[in-house]
Design an enzyme around this catalytic site. Structure first.
Site, mmCIF file in Angstrom:
data_model
loop_
_atom_site.group_PDB
_atom_site.id
_atom_site.type_symbol
_atom_site.label_atom_id
_atom_site.label_comp_id
_atom_site.label_asym_id
_atom_site.label_seq_id
_atom_site.Cartn_x
_atom_site.Cartn_y
_atom_site.Cartn_z
ATOM 1 C CG HIS A 145 -2.018 -1.033 1.078
ATOM 2 N ND1 HIS A 145 -3.276 -0.846 1.570
ATOM 3 C CD2 HIS A 145 -2.017 -2.245 0.478
ATOM 4 C CE1 HIS A 145 -4.024 -1.911 1.285
ATOM 5 N NE2 HIS A 145 -3.284 -2.781 0.628
ATOM 6 C CD GLU A 154 -2.143 4.411 2.855
ATOM 7 O OE1 GLU A 154 -1.751 3.643 1.953
ATOM 8 O OE2 GLU A 154 -3.345 4.675 3.045
ATOM 9 C CB CYS A 179 -7.294 0.213 3.712
ATOM 10 S SG CYS A 179 -5.711 -0.585 3.980
ATOM 11 C CB CYS A 213 -2.802 1.799 5.653
ATOM 12 S SG CYS A 213 -2.248 1.148 4.076
HETATM 13 N N1 THU Z 1 -4.444 1.009 -1.482
HETATM 14 C C1 THU Z 1 -3.467 1.747 -0.889
HETATM 15 O O1 THU Z 1 -2.366 1.884 -1.430
HETATM 16 N N2 THU Z 1 -3.731 2.311 0.325
HETATM 17 C C2 THU Z 1 -4.921 2.168 0.973
HETATM 18 O O2 THU Z 1 -4.984 2.339 2.175
HETATM 19 C C3 THU Z 1 -6.087 1.762 0.182
HETATM 20 C C4 THU Z 1 -5.746 0.784 -0.892
HETATM 21 C C5 THU Z 1 -4.115 0.335 -2.752
HETATM 22 C C6 THU Z 1 -3.935 -1.159 -2.598
HETATM 23 C C7 THU Z 1 -4.253 -1.662 -3.988
HETATM 24 O O3 THU Z 1 -3.077 -1.562 -4.771
HETATM 25 C C8 THU Z 1 -5.281 -0.659 -4.519
HETATM 26 O O4 THU Z 1 -5.155 0.511 -3.696
HETATM 27 C C9 THU Z 1 -6.700 -1.180 -4.467
HETATM 28 O O5 THU Z 1 -7.042 -1.545 -3.189
HETATM 29 ZN ZN ZN Z 2 -3.960 0.484 2.960
#
Ligand code: THU
Ligand code: ZN
Length: 296
Positions: free
Chosen positions: A102, A104, A129, A132
């Site tokens: 992710h 973050e 999310c 994270c």
């Molecule tokens: N994603 C993030 O990078 N951070 C979050 O907290 C929400 C989700 C990314 C993970 C994945 O690559 C895409 O967004 C779809 O979930």
């Molecule tokens: Zn996340």
């Protein structure tokens, strides 16, 4: 400079785009801005620090690799040193979806790998999310960390994660970003030595299964990654992911990898070997050397 960085620059306001261009176009640009650069960018753009961090998110998101979702997330980890570290999500086609990084995690790992002592804030273009939020709760600044999102007033991590489960619930007083120095015997091969160094600085208070990765790039340079464990286990960041974040943010393609070494503790309660080898295979058949080390 790659096309997605150039596109992100073109999408900034003209004032900010012009101010950013010399930094971002420099060969030495490694996806972070020093305190001096941040204040110069603020002066040139007329933006407050919070506005500037939000305005830089498209630049951070331009580092995303999203073959599965095509959903690009950008994040900035703001260090107590004043340095800002960019990060973006990274997905792996042909590997289990749980291996996803992710944005973050990417920005936070970036700051950690640069030995930033503490984070004051994380700025991100979508609401973090649950995974994270839990990952950030491992930080040594979890109690004070501010989260900035477009269109939302700044709030603390604990506004986003009330009644949090964390290291203390497992009797652990160590936190992520506290300096780690696990003693391992040295080896003569420089790449193995780099992976040992990463393992010795890894954070694994729950299992003590310290591990690190070193990826050789084009014969001359390498990047390393450290394992970052989490009290809730699943949000832990494996060492290969940590190294791949650094590879991407330093502007190297995966195809630049010429050799990969995993170092882990002998007789550890868990191993990164098979998951790391599976991702390297999914990325194009890179083989993984595994070296086990003993505590000194
Ligand atoms: N994603 C993030 O990078 N951070 C979050 O907290 C929400 C989700 C990314 C993970 C994945 O690559 C895409 O967004 C779809 O979930
Ligand atoms: Zn996340």
């Amino acid at each position: 400079m790659n096309d997605s960085l150039l596109n992100a620059l073109q999408r900034c306001t003209p004032r900010l785009g012009e101010a950013l261009r010399p930094y971002v176009m420099a060969d030495t640009f490694k996806a972070s801005f020093s305190a001096e650069e941040v204040s110069a960018l603020q002066q040139a753009s007329g933006l407050s620090a919070t506005e500037l961090a939000l305005a830089l998110l498209p630049l951070a998101a331009s580092y995303a690799i999203t073959p599965l979702s095509h959903f690009n997330v950008g994040a900035i980890a703001q260090g107590i040193s004043g340095r800002w570290y960019l990060g973006a999500n990274m997905e792996f086609a042909s590997a289990p979806i749980q291996q996803t990084i992710h944005a973050e995690q990417s920005a936070i790992n970036h700051a950690w790998m640069c030995n930033e002592p503490q984070l004051t804030a994380v700025t991100v273009n979508y609401t973090p999310c649950g995974h994270c939020r839990q990952f950030m709760n491992e930080l040594n600044s979890a109690q004070q960390l501010t989260i900035h999102l477009p269109g939302c007033a700044p709030q603390t991590l604990h506004d986003y994660l009330p009644n949090a489960f964390g290291p203390k619930d497992l009797g652990i007083t160590d936190t992520l970003f506290d300096p780690q120095a696990h003693p391992f015997a040295a080896q003569s091969d420089p790449l193995i030595e780099a992976a040992i160094d990463a393992a010795s600085q890894s954070y694994a208070p729950y299992t003590r299964a310290y591990s690190g990765i070193a990826l050789q790039i084009d014969g001359e340079h390498w990047v390393t990654g450290r394992y970052a464990e989490n009290a809730a286990f699943n949000p832990s960041l494996p060492p290969l992911q940590s190294a791949l974040i650094m590879l991407q943010l330093q502007g190297y393609p995966v195809s630049a990898i010429t050799r990969a070494v995993l170092v882990e503790v002998s007789d550890a309660a868990l191993s990164q070997q098979s998951a790391s080898a599976a991702i390297l295979t999914a990325l194009g058949g890179y083989s993984l050397e595994t070296v086990t080390v003993f505590s000194k």
